[in-house]
Motif scaffolding. Structure first.
Motif, PDB file in Angstrom:
ATOM      1  N   ARG A 100      -2.791 -19.078 -11.180  1.00 31.44           N
ATOM      2  CA  ARG A 100      -2.854 -20.730 -11.736  1.00 31.44           C
ATOM      3  C   ARG A 100      -1.520 -21.422 -11.836  1.00 31.44           C
ATOM      4  NH1 ARG A 100      -3.416 -24.301 -14.134  1.00 31.44           N
ATOM      5  NH2 ARG A 100      -3.710 -24.826 -16.384  1.00 31.44           N
ATOM      6  N   HIS A 186      -2.601 -17.690 -17.740  1.00 31.03           N
ATOM      7  CA  HIS A 186      -2.004 -18.483 -18.790  1.00 31.03           C
ATOM      8  C   HIS A 186      -1.818 -19.308 -18.565  1.00 31.03           C
ATOM      9  CE1 HIS A 186      -2.244 -13.952 -20.380  1.00 31.03           C
ATOM     10  NE2 HIS A 186      -2.622 -14.938 -21.564  1.00 31.03           N
ATOM     11  N   ASN A 187      -1.942 -20.856 -19.713  1.00 31.11           N
ATOM     12  CA  ASN A 187      -1.840 -21.964 -19.779  1.00 31.11           C
ATOM     13  C   ASN A 187       0.278 -21.730 -19.777  1.00 31.11           C
ATOM     14  OD1 ASN A 187      -0.810 -24.927 -21.356  1.00 31.11           O
ATOM     15  ND2 ASN A 187      -2.042 -25.191 -19.382  1.00 31.11           N
ATOM     16  N   GLU A 190       1.244 -23.324 -23.234  1.00 30.84           N
ATOM     17  CA  GLU A 190       0.484 -22.186 -24.246  1.00 30.84           C
ATOM     18  C   GLU A 190       1.754 -21.300 -24.280  1.00 30.84           C
ATOM     19  OE1 GLU A 190      -2.957 -21.352 -24.689  1.00 30.84           O
ATOM     20  OE2 GLU A 190      -4.409 -23.212 -25.189  1.00 30.84           O
ATOM     21  N   ASP A 217      -5.940 -18.355 -19.127  1.00 30.34           N
ATOM     22  CA  ASP A 217      -6.053 -19.792 -18.849  1.00 30.34           C
ATOM     23  C   ASP A 217      -6.128 -19.562 -17.337  1.00 30.34           C
ATOM     24  OD1 ASP A 217      -7.102 -22.432 -18.924  1.00 30.34           O
ATOM     25  OD2 ASP A 217      -3.953 -23.508 -18.475  1.00 30.34           O
ATOM     26  N   GLU A 482      -3.276 -29.508 -18.356  1.00 36.35           N
ATOM     27  CA  GLU A 482      -4.165 -29.100 -19.853  1.00 36.35           C
ATOM     28  C   GLU A 482      -4.459 -28.006 -19.710  1.00 36.35           C
ATOM     29  OE1 GLU A 482      -5.141 -30.478 -22.166  1.00 36.35           O
ATOM     30  OE2 GLU A 482      -3.112 -31.987 -22.102  1.00 36.35           O
ATOM     31  N   ARG A 483      -5.118 -26.807 -20.510  1.00 34.30           N
ATOM     32  CA  ARG A 483      -5.693 -25.622 -20.939  1.00 34.30           C
ATOM     33  C   ARG A 483      -7.584 -26.509 -18.894  1.00 34.30           C
ATOM     34  NH1 ARG A 483      -5.239 -21.541 -23.152  1.00 34.30           N
ATOM     35  NH2 ARG A 483      -7.823 -20.548 -22.178  1.00 34.30           N
ATOM     36  N   ARG A 484      -7.901 -25.164 -18.379  1.00 39.56           N
ATOM     37  CA  ARG A 484      -9.025 -25.473 -17.770  1.00 39.56           C
ATOM     38  C   ARG A 484      -9.756 -24.553 -18.338  1.00 39.56           C
ATOM     39  NH1 ARG A 484      -6.180 -24.689 -11.144  1.00 39.56           N
ATOM     40  NH2 ARG A 484      -4.291 -26.489 -11.831  1.00 39.56           N
TER      41      ARG A 484
END
Length: 842
Positions: A100, A186-187, A190, A217, A482-484
């Protein structure tokens, strides 16, 4: 010679040797290869690659170096394994579809999402990504322990300072011996918000953390379908997350429909997925697709499924999800090393261990900086002394034969340490100018302020926690995105309860088995002295037998005459008005022909282990048998019900009460006698046991009319006879005996009073709902009934019509409301009872 050789051979049991060797190997794989450390989220090979790259100086702002050069560095100094293992690790850390937040910046062919191999390491180049610097920052400030490398020639870090929670951001996957790990990415935004929330409130629950960290994420985007797996994973450390591709339907110029996929599930090989889909189409296992094209380019991923003219896009897409990797699952298994031991971790555990690590790093960093600042302050103090005594210092140095004599002279004449004396001798002549002297004074003041600040940090934990937060927020600002991955709730996420508000309902069950629920707000209090109103429209010979209040999400345990128990959620009961007849209970539960409902227990929860193990069901039969069983035995609902008690021939179940294990039990018989004993006289029994004798009846015709469980000292017993007489007496008037006796007189039964029909536990705060066999209901306040002696016949409670009798008496809680107008006085009384029989809550 031969004898000497034999003497040096030690016989060993091969089984023991194999066991020992395999355990050593297992531990080595678990600790030093396959599992990440909970603190920095890295396995040893990742840590060594990053540290090796930093030592080599391939920072994000420096030029790239050949991958082979980096691999050689890591291999030769820290990781004595195959070069492929190091290169493959570095390649994966550079692939944006694998991590990520990639940690390596690669130049050249580093593979593709189609599973293509990267170019050989002699062709590719790499350097660290800027985000990797956040993992390595402060490593030279004694923030982490270093340990010898494989040949003891160098030191390597046992963990990185890791300003980022890498374990959550990039996840991890590894197969050890006897265990494996598979953690989701994860993001960053967040995760930082979640960690800050934990720092603000260490008692935060996992469900509260999930308001910040909503779900994994994935780097390839896609959609998480269904939330229950995510919830399980965050709460227990294990869960199965369903991932789906992002697909839209487009219409071509020719009017044909096509499904376009722009994001696929994490870890899915695009080329292999397309190939398998084409195979399914050729085998006619997937209908409606005429062509599949991969139109992916440098602008992004795009897979086109051309549909046949008669195909329905929604059906085709659902079939694609069902049969291909457009839908795939990610089995989360959060296993990481905590202090060198593998542990399964939930969301809060991972955050807690990261915060503890950062706290440790900040303490060690501050201690290091304080030591350095104090060393500098010490030197500056020496320089200031020299500048204050400049002429003598210069004279002493000029007259000294060599530097050693000068150093000793400075130390003895001006009371300086060796370090200060050396600093004075090393000082350049230009520092003697006025401007340079001011610089030394200013630097000394700054260093003193720094020391004060560092000492404050070491003395104040809140300040250290604030530093962790500030550093995380800075990282969030720099690298947050941003979240994907979207989240789509599936049908299984929504239990029926989620759609239904949890409201108070009045539940009524008639003698002939008609059941309904009515919102409590539909009932209004009537003026006293009325003759009541018809509460439920039913056949002339039918009447309301059970009437109580429960919440829509509660469970009802329904006990029948034949000793069976059924489960029913309150919201499953059909709603009806006050005057509605209701539905036959046989339509809702599989009750036998000839059986009827005897008791209904309103239970708050069947999932709360503490609740079900510390509450009991006390049962009583018509012939005076009683039985006590833990609520836990009735906590697994079955569609067709189960046997709650074994009923002897000629007997039937009369009443069931919920108790807390410390109640007093009172049984009353038609003959007007009652027995009072403590609940502990009845030992808990299994679900199918028949029970023990509770009361000895006066005659064959005699039978038990009711049972009450006494938990309150100030409660009184109310007894009612079939001809409308009743009274209340203090519980203390009924002496405690052992179970099984004949009991004492509770009401003087005469022809005028008729037999005893009901026994209730009441206080002044209760109202009574008296139901006649003709279906008339009337409500009255208990406080208007005088407390009388135990053996009296009582007073007339209700005027009965010719041939009418009281069928049942229900106790309901009084509601504080305004006195209604005369028009409303004919309405049925409103009430807000707890469940009819929950003595331990009275």
């Amino acid at each position: 010679m031969a004898e000497g050789i034999n003497e040096s051979i030690i016989p060993i049991n091969i089984e023991d040797e194999m066991r020992g060797a395999y355990i050593d190997y297992s531990m080595s794989v678990i600790i030093s290869r396959a599992l990440p450390d909970v603190r920095d989220g890295l396995k040893p090979v990742h840590r060594r690659v990053l540290f090796g790259m930093q030592e080599l100086g391939v920072h994000y702002n420096k030029s790239y170096k050949k991958s082979a050069r980096i691999v050689g560095e890591v291999l030769g100094k820290y990781h004595p394994h195959g070069d492929t293992s190091v290169y493959d690790t570095m390649v994966r850390m550079a692939q944006e579809w694998s991590l990520r937040y990639p940690l390596v910046d690669g130049q050249g062919n580093f593979g593709s999402i189609d599973g293509d191999s990267p170019a050989a390491m002699r062709y590719t180049e790499a350097r660290l990504k800027r985000i990797s610097e956040e993992l390595l920052n402060d490593i030279n400030k004694e923030t982490v322990d270093f340990e010898p490398n494989f040949d003891d020639s160098l030191k390597e870090p046992s963990v990185l300072p890791a300003k980022l929670p890498t374990l959550l951001l990039n996840g991890a996957a590894g197969i050890a011996v006897g265990m494996a790990t598979n953690m989701a990415p994860h993001n960053l935004r967040e995760v930082v918000d979640g960690i800050c929330a934990y720092i603000d409130n260490k008692e935060i629950t996992v469900s509260e953390l999930m308001q910040f960290i909503t779900a994994p994420d994935f780097p390839t985007g896609g959609t998480i379908y269904g939330y229950s797996g995510v919830k399980n994973a965050y709460e227990t450390g294990k869960g199965r997350v369903i991932m789906r591709a992002k697909a839209t339907t487009e219409t071509t110029k020719t009017g044909r429909e096509q499904i376009v996929v722009t994001e696929i599930p994490y870890q899915v090989n695009k080329a292999s997925m397309i190939e398998k889909t084409a195979q399914l189409v050729n085998e006619k296992r997937l209908e409606g697709i005429s062509d599949i094209r991969d139109e992916s380019d440098r602008n992004g991923l795009r897979i086109v499924y051309e549909l046949k003219r008669d195909a329905i896009s929604n059906i085709v897409l659902n079939n694609l999800y069902k049969h291909t990797q457009l839908q795939s699952s990610f089995g989360i298994n959060n296993v990481a090393l905590v202090k060198g031991r593998p542990q399964i971790l939930n969301l809060k555990d991972m955050i807690q261990h990261f915060v503890d690590h950062r706290h440790d790093v900040i303490v060690r960093r501050t201690e290091f900086e304080l030591r350095e600042a104090m060393k500098r302050a010490h030197i500056l103090e020496g320089l200031l002394i020299a500048l204050d005594n400049l002429d003598e210092v210069i004279k002493l140095i000029r007259e000294s034969r060599d530097p050693e004599i000068a150093r000793e002279g400075l130390m003895s004449n001006f009371n300086l340490s060796e370090i200060q004396a050396r600093a004075i001798l090393d000082m350049r002549l230009q520092r003697l100018t006025g401007l340079e002297r001011d610089k030394i004074v200013n630097e000394y003041e700054e260093v003193k302020a720094t020391i004060k600040e560092l000492e404050f940090i070491l003395a104040n934990e809140d300040k250290r926690m604030q530093i962790i937060k500030d550093e995380l927020l800075e990282v969030k600002e720099k690298y947050g995105d941003e979240r994907r991955t979207d989240i789509v709730h599936s049908a299984e996420d929504f239990k029926m309860e989620d759609m239904i508000p949890n409201e108070e309902m009045v539940i009524t069950i008639s003698h002939e088995g008609y059941i309904k629920r009515t919102p409590l707000t539909d009932y209004r209090t009537q003026g006293r002295g009325g003759v009541g109103s018809r509460g439920a429209t039913s056949k002339t010979e039918d009447f309301t037998e059970h009437l109580f209040v429960g919440w829509t999400h509660n469970y009802l345990l329904i006990f029948t005459e034949f000793g069976k128990v059924f489960w029913l959620k309150v919201y499953e009961i059909p709603e009806g008005s006050k005057t509605a007849k209701g539905r036959p209970i046989q339509n809702l539960i599989n009750i036998e022909q000839g059986d009827s409902v005897r008791s209904v227990i309103n239970v708050e929860s069947l999932e709360d282990e503490d609740y079900i193990n510390n509450n009991y069901l006390m049962m009583c039969t018509l012939k005076g048998t009683i039985k006590k069983t833990s609520l836990e035995a009735y906590s697994r609902p079955r569609q067709n019900g189960i046997n709650a008690i074994t009923i002897n021939e000629g007997d039937h179940l009369l009443n069931v009460e919920l108790t807390n294990g410390d109640n007093h039990i009172i049984l009353a018989a038609q003959s007007g006698r009652a027995i009072h004993f403590h609940e502990t006289d009845v030992r808990p029994m299994g679900r199918t046991a028949a029970g023990v004798r509770g009361i000895t009846l006066a005659s064959e015709e005699d039978s038990v009319v009711g049972m009450v469980c006494v938990a309150k000292e100030d409660a009184q017993l109310l007894v009612v006879s079939e001809k409308g007489y009743g009274k209340r007496s203090d519980v203390s008037e009924y002496r405690i005996t052992k179970r099984g006796g004949k009991g004492v007189k509770t009401i003087n039964v005469t022809e005028k009073t008729g037999k005893l029909v009901a026994i209730k536990l009441v206080t002044d705060a209760d109202d009574l709902m008296i139901i006649n066999k003709s279906g008339i209901t009337i409500r009255m306040e208990v406080e208007n009934l005088r407390v009388m002696g135990r053996a009296t016949q009582g007073v007339r409670l209700i005027k009965l019509g010719e041939g009418d009798e009281i069928s049942s008496v229900e106790k309901i809680e009084k509601m504080e409301e305004e006195v209604p107008t005369s028009e409303e006085s004919g309405e049925e009384a409103s009430h807000n009872p707890e469940a009819e029989e929950k003595p331990n809550e009275e």
